[in-house]
Enzyme design. Sequence first.
Site, PDB file in Angstrom:
ATOM      1  CG  ASP A   1      35.295  39.968  35.445  1.00  0.00           C
ATOM      2  OD1 ASP A   1      35.598  40.392  36.578  1.00  0.00           O
ATOM      3  OD2 ASP A   1      35.963  39.073  34.877  1.00  0.00           O
ATOM      4  CB  SER A   2      38.834  42.856  35.257  1.00  0.00           C
ATOM      5  OG  SER A   2      38.931  41.512  35.696  1.00  0.00           O
TER       6      SER A   2
ATOM      7  CB  CYS B   1      34.342  41.835  38.885  1.00  0.00           C
ATOM      8  SG  CYS B   1      36.048  42.231  39.281  1.00  0.00           S
TER       9      CYS B   1
ATOM     10  CD  GLU C   1      41.033  37.518  31.013  1.00  0.00           C
ATOM     11  OE1 GLU C   1      40.529  37.989  29.998  1.00  0.00           O
ATOM     12  OE2 GLU C   1      40.399  37.398  32.086  1.00  0.00           O
TER      13      GLU C   1
ATOM     14  CB  CYS D   1      38.621  35.768  42.043  1.00  0.00           C
ATOM     15  SG  CYS D   1      39.085  36.392  40.408  1.00  0.00           S
TER      16      CYS D   1
ATOM     17  CG  HIS E   1      39.179  35.733  36.143  1.00  0.00           C
ATOM     18  ND1 HIS E   1      38.659  36.965  36.466  1.00  0.00           N
ATOM     19  CD2 HIS E   1      39.675  35.850  34.874  1.00  0.00           C
ATOM     20  CE1 HIS E   1      38.835  37.799  35.449  1.00  0.00           C
ATOM     21  NE2 HIS E   1      39.444  37.143  34.470  1.00  0.00           N
TER      22      HIS E   1
HETATM   23  N1  DGL Z   1      37.006  38.464  38.158  1.00  0.00           N
HETATM   24  C1  DGL Z   1      37.618  39.459  39.012  1.00  0.00           C
HETATM   25  C2  DGL Z   1      37.187  39.224  40.475  1.00  0.00           C
HETATM   26  O1  DGL Z   1      36.218  38.585  40.708  1.00  0.00           O
HETATM   27  C3  DGL Z   1      39.056  39.396  38.708  1.00  0.00           C
HETATM   28  C4  DGL Z   1      39.942  40.291  39.468  1.00  0.00           C
HETATM   29  C5  DGL Z   1      41.013  40.948  38.674  1.00  0.00           C
HETATM   30  O2  DGL Z   1      40.780  41.462  37.579  1.00  0.00           O
HETATM   31  O3  DGL Z   1      42.089  41.016  39.261  1.00  0.00           O
HETATM   32  O4  DGL Z   1      37.745  39.706  41.409  1.00  0.00           O
END
Ligand code: DGL
Length: 287
Positions: A10-11, A73, A152, A184, A186
């Site tokens: 993930d990011s 993600c 985050e 998302c 997050h």
């Molecule tokens: N967890 C990522 C997602 O599901 C986060 C997106 C992001 O980094 O903007 O899209």
Amino acid sequence: MPPDKIGVLDSGVGGLSVLREIHALLPDYPTLYFADQAHLPYGPRPPAEVRSYVSAIADFLIDRGAAVIVVACNAASAASLYDLRAQYPGIPFVGMEPAVKPAATATQSGVIGVLTTQATASGPLYARVLEQHTKHVRVITQVAPELVMIAETNSQHTPESREIIAHHLQPMLDAGADQIVLACTHFPFLTEAIQAIVGDRAQLINPSPAVARQTARVWPSGTPPTMSENRYFTSGNPAQFLTMLRNLTGVNAPVEQATWQADSMPPSLFKTSERQNASHHQSTHDN
Ligand code: DGL
């Protein structure tokens, strides 16, 4: 040694909402988690850029024994899932897709809300699920980039965060949405704050348990692993990631640093440095 690990990327910390479901379902499977916090957030970035990062992370995870990769993600899945499958035909990739189908099936009001980021909202996966599943349903898509950073930084309960979250939910609630898709990874970490605003007007849909089940289905090796070791990598700050790992999932494990090669095109990662020590040098999870 044959590859025997589940790689998850993930990011940032969002994919931990998927990883905890994988741990709950497959407690004996070793996992590798990669948080690309150096490039967080992915949502506003062009798809080609996200794709180049995700491809390098896939290499990194495969080098360390990943037999399956979960792109935990939505933004990264939207940008890169088709390419990853073409690039690594021997590796099963499990991606995130906005859970529009269960929402469209469950809605009584005929209106569903999708809370997401720009990359997901404008990607081909989302266009396809809308096309397939929402013929008779009205969809309110809300792009909510600030919510990624609220998750985050674990700041969902500050008055300012609550106001931002409420602002993004309002158009869906005004339209009568009774299902809200968390598109998302997050956002499941904001469930308490979202639920406090939504009350019993709408149900939240988190696809992570289904993604864990899909991971079990695509597991390639005949014999399931029996000894779990869970490794965590970040391209950001390991100490900060460790704090979030503990706060969000109750896991206390060493976090390793991965570094992006400067000026490398395509992007590439180089070897990890010292582990950020957890106080108990072992992975424990509370689920
Ligand atoms: N967890 C990522 C997602 O599901 C986060 C997106 C992001 O980094 O903007 O899209």
